[in-house]
Motif scaffolding. Structure first.
Motif, mmCIF file in Angstrom:
data_model
loop_
_atom_site.group_PDB
_atom_site.id
_atom_site.type_symbol
_atom_site.label_atom_id
_atom_site.label_comp_id
_atom_site.label_asym_id
_atom_site.label_seq_id
_atom_site.Cartn_x
_atom_site.Cartn_y
_atom_site.Cartn_z
ATOM 1 N N GLU A 1 1.868 -6.017 10.398
ATOM 2 C CA GLU A 1 2.187 -6.868 9.250
ATOM 3 C C GLU A 1 2.448 -8.321 9.665
ATOM 4 O O GLU A 1 2.980 -9.108 8.883
ATOM 5 C CB GLU A 1 3.417 -6.323 8.503
ATOM 6 C CG GLU A 1 4.721 -6.421 9.275
ATOM 7 C CD GLU A 1 5.025 -5.156 10.051
ATOM 8 O OE1 GLU A 1 6.213 -4.789 10.107
ATOM 9 O OE2 GLU A 1 4.091 -4.550 10.597
ATOM 10 N N ALA B 1 -2.999 6.125 4.357
ATOM 11 C CA ALA B 1 -1.839 5.236 4.464
ATOM 12 C C ALA B 1 -0.829 5.653 3.406
ATOM 13 O O ALA B 1 -1.197 5.830 2.233
ATOM 14 C CB ALA B 1 -2.246 3.782 4.259
ATOM 15 N N LEU C 1 2.061 4.419 1.313
ATOM 16 C CA LEU C 1 2.695 3.161 0.905
ATOM 17 C C LEU C 1 4.187 3.375 0.663
ATOM 18 O O LEU C 1 4.624 4.502 0.373
ATOM 19 C CB LEU C 1 2.037 2.636 -0.365
ATOM 20 C CG LEU C 1 0.543 2.321 -0.275
ATOM 21 C CD1 LEU C 1 0.042 1.738 -1.590
ATOM 22 C CD2 LEU C 1 0.247 1.363 0.869
ATOM 23 N N ARG D 1 3.917 3.282 9.800
ATOM 24 C CA ARG D 1 4.725 2.692 8.722
ATOM 25 C C ARG D 1 4.814 1.170 8.842
ATOM 26 O O ARG D 1 4.876 0.460 7.840
ATOM 27 C CB ARG D 1 6.128 3.298 8.750
ATOM 28 C CG ARG D 1 7.052 2.762 7.649
ATOM 29 C CD ARG D 1 8.338 3.569 7.611
ATOM 30 N NE ARG D 1 9.234 3.066 6.595
ATOM 31 C CZ ARG D 1 10.205 2.173 6.807
ATOM 32 N NH1 ARG D 1 10.365 1.697 8.024
ATOM 33 N NH2 ARG D 1 10.989 1.764 5.841
ATOM 34 N N SER E 1 2.590 -0.909 9.436
ATOM 35 C CA SER E 1 1.428 -1.556 8.834
ATOM 36 C C SER E 1 1.457 -1.526 7.312
ATOM 37 O O SER E 1 0.761 -2.301 6.662
ATOM 38 C CB SER E 1 0.133 -0.890 9.326
ATOM 39 O OG SER E 1 0.026 -0.990 10.729
ATOM 40 N N THR E 2 2.252 -0.637 6.729
ATOM 41 C CA THR E 2 2.285 -0.536 5.271
ATOM 42 C C THR E 2 3.500 -1.234 4.649
ATOM 43 O O THR E 2 3.541 -1.415 3.432
ATOM 44 C CB THR E 2 2.291 0.942 4.841
ATOM 45 O OG1 THR E 2 3.447 1.599 5.388
ATOM 46 C CG2 THR E 2 1.036 1.652 5.317
ATOM 47 N N TYR F 1 3.235 -4.115 2.026
ATOM 48 C CA TYR F 1 2.842 -3.866 0.643
ATOM 49 C C TYR F 1 4.028 -3.457 -0.237
ATOM 50 O O TYR F 1 3.845 -3.187 -1.418
ATOM 51 C CB TYR F 1 1.778 -2.773 0.592
ATOM 52 C CG TYR F 1 0.522 -3.127 1.362
ATOM 53 C CD1 TYR F 1 -0.416 -4.008 0.833
ATOM 54 C CD2 TYR F 1 0.278 -2.596 2.622
ATOM 55 C CE1 TYR F 1 -1.559 -4.343 1.537
ATOM 56 C CE2 TYR F 1 -0.858 -2.926 3.333
ATOM 57 C CZ TYR F 1 -1.777 -3.799 2.791
ATOM 58 O OH TYR F 1 -2.902 -4.137 3.485
ATOM 59 N N ILE G 1 -6.370 -2.464 -0.305
ATOM 60 C CA ILE G 1 -5.549 -1.881 0.756
ATOM 61 C C ILE G 1 -6.414 -1.049 1.695
ATOM 62 O O ILE G 1 -6.266 -1.109 2.919
ATOM 63 C CB ILE G 1 -4.428 -1.022 0.149
ATOM 64 C CG1 ILE G 1 -3.461 -1.904 -0.644
ATOM 65 C CG2 ILE G 1 -3.670 -0.264 1.238
ATOM 66 C CD1 ILE G 1 -2.391 -1.127 -1.382
ATOM 67 N N LEU H 1 -6.611 -1.935 5.677
ATOM 68 C CA LEU H 1 -6.040 -1.002 6.650
ATOM 69 C C LEU H 1 -7.082 -0.082 7.261
ATOM 70 O O LEU H 1 -6.807 0.594 8.254
ATOM 71 C CB LEU H 1 -4.944 -0.157 5.988
ATOM 72 C CG LEU H 1 -3.709 -0.909 5.489
ATOM 73 C CD1 LEU H 1 -2.723 0.060 4.870
ATOM 74 C CD2 LEU H 1 -3.039 -1.685 6.618
ATOM 75 N N VAL I 1 -4.965 6.677 0.025
ATOM 76 C CA VAL I 1 -3.647 6.055 -0.081
ATOM 77 C C VAL I 1 -2.741 6.997 -0.865
ATOM 78 O O VAL I 1 -3.138 7.539 -1.901
ATOM 79 C CB VAL I 1 -3.728 4.687 -0.794
ATOM 80 C CG1 VAL I 1 -2.366 4.263 -1.309
ATOM 81 C CG2 VAL I 1 -4.263 3.624 0.155
#
Length: 319
Positions: A7, A133, A135, A172, A174-175, A178, A188, A192, A197
């Motif tokens: 991120e 992923a 979120l 986690r 990387s998410t 959002y 997304i 990613l 998702v």
């Protein structure tokens, strides 16, 4: 040129490191060290080379270099124990091992923004196995302080999904970018590099808990599965297991559900200890000295409530 990893956005020209939209304060020498490691990420950088590049040949102790490297890791949410992004190779040197994407420099990005268009992020290719992923879940409780509980649920669901060898699960870190944002799932998926998702929400009222989740195919925007799970707080771990198994079953009948069943294990039978662990986990991700001290104290309470709670020991050591 800007370098994007997890991120974070690293802009060498502007000398800025950002985590999401937040500017991370970094000492000049620490910034230069991170810059050199990122630019030379395709190889191992030796200690002497780093000293020549950053300290320009001045005599520097190993302790000083170690301190700067720890500061680099702290700035990007890494640690000497985890070494997720900056790895130390004994007797060889150091290497930045995070997955980096290069984009336009900030000035070029602003020029595109001034013209009324947003600079698109490059799409990542999908891995050769089902990818997902999870979120950040929405906290539907009236108490905003319960955010830690929703975040902890997501962490455990990610751990459960990652036990399947047939799944590629995004970390986690990387998410988190959002969280609280309304972003199209197709975007997304491209950013990613995932096909699926999982979105969800947590509502906690008294001794009752409700988790809702929906699984979306990012390539088409199609909802593949949606459900909600209600239980008493005492059945929290069973509820997590049911949600995890349902997601895996919805992605593909051929996925190794048996692997999830074999690896399933409650982190602790003491729900009060688990609650303190979730609070510590949430504090840790603030990445400040004050928050880390708070996380250590909360993890200590969790360990005292359950001396065999391994995750609490691990989190305390990580802090």
């Amino acid at each position: 040129m800007r370098y994007l990893f997890e991120e974070y956005a690293f802009d060498a020209e502007r000398r800025e490191l950002r985590r999401g939209t937040d500017l991370v304060s970094v000492a000049p020498q620490v910034f230069d060290l991170l810059d050199y490691l990122i630019r030379n990420r395709e190889r191992v950088v030796g200690k002497d080379e780093l000293i020549d590049a950053i300290w320009q040949g001045r005599s520097v102790s190993d302790a000083a270099l170690t301190t700067r490297l720890n500061s680099v890791r702290c700035a990007i949410g890494d640690s000497g124990e985890e070494q997720r992004l900056v790895r130390t190779l004994p007797r060889r040197g150091f290497r930045f091992v995070g997955k980096v994407r290069e984009t336009l420099a900030a000035a070029d990005t602003e020029a595109v923004a001034d013209s009324g268009a947003e600079a698109p992020k490059p799409a990542l290719s999908l891995p050769d196995k089902p990818s997902i992923a999870v979120l950040p879940f929405a906290n539907l409780c009236s108490d905003p302080e319960q955010d830690y509980f929703a975040d902890g649920m997501v962490e455990d669901i990610i751990l459960g999904l990652s036990r399947s060898k047939s799944l590629f699960v995004i970390a986690r870190h990387s998410t988190l970018a959002y969280k609280g944002k309304a972003i199209d799932v197709k975007q997304i998926g491209q950013e990613l590099g995932v096909r699926y998702v999982l979105e969800g929400s947590v509502r906690k009222a008294g001794n009752r808990l409700r988790i809702a989740g929906q699984l979306i195919d990012t390539t088409t925007g199609t909802h593949l599965w949606a459900d909600r799970f209600d239980s008493e707080i005492g059945d929290l771990f069973d509820l997590q297991d049911r949600l995890t198994s349902s997601v895996i079953g919805a992605i593909s009948p051929q996925l190794e559900r048996a692997e999830i069943e074999r690896a399933r294990r409650k982190p602790t039978d003491n729900l009060q200890a688990y609650d303190y662990y979730l609070r510590a986990f949430a504090a840790f991700f603030n990445f400040t000295e004050k928050a880390s001290i708070e996380a250590i104290e909360l993890a200590k309470i969790a360990r005292e409530l359950d001396p065999e709670f391994a995750r609490a020991y691990a989190l305390g050591a990580r802090c």
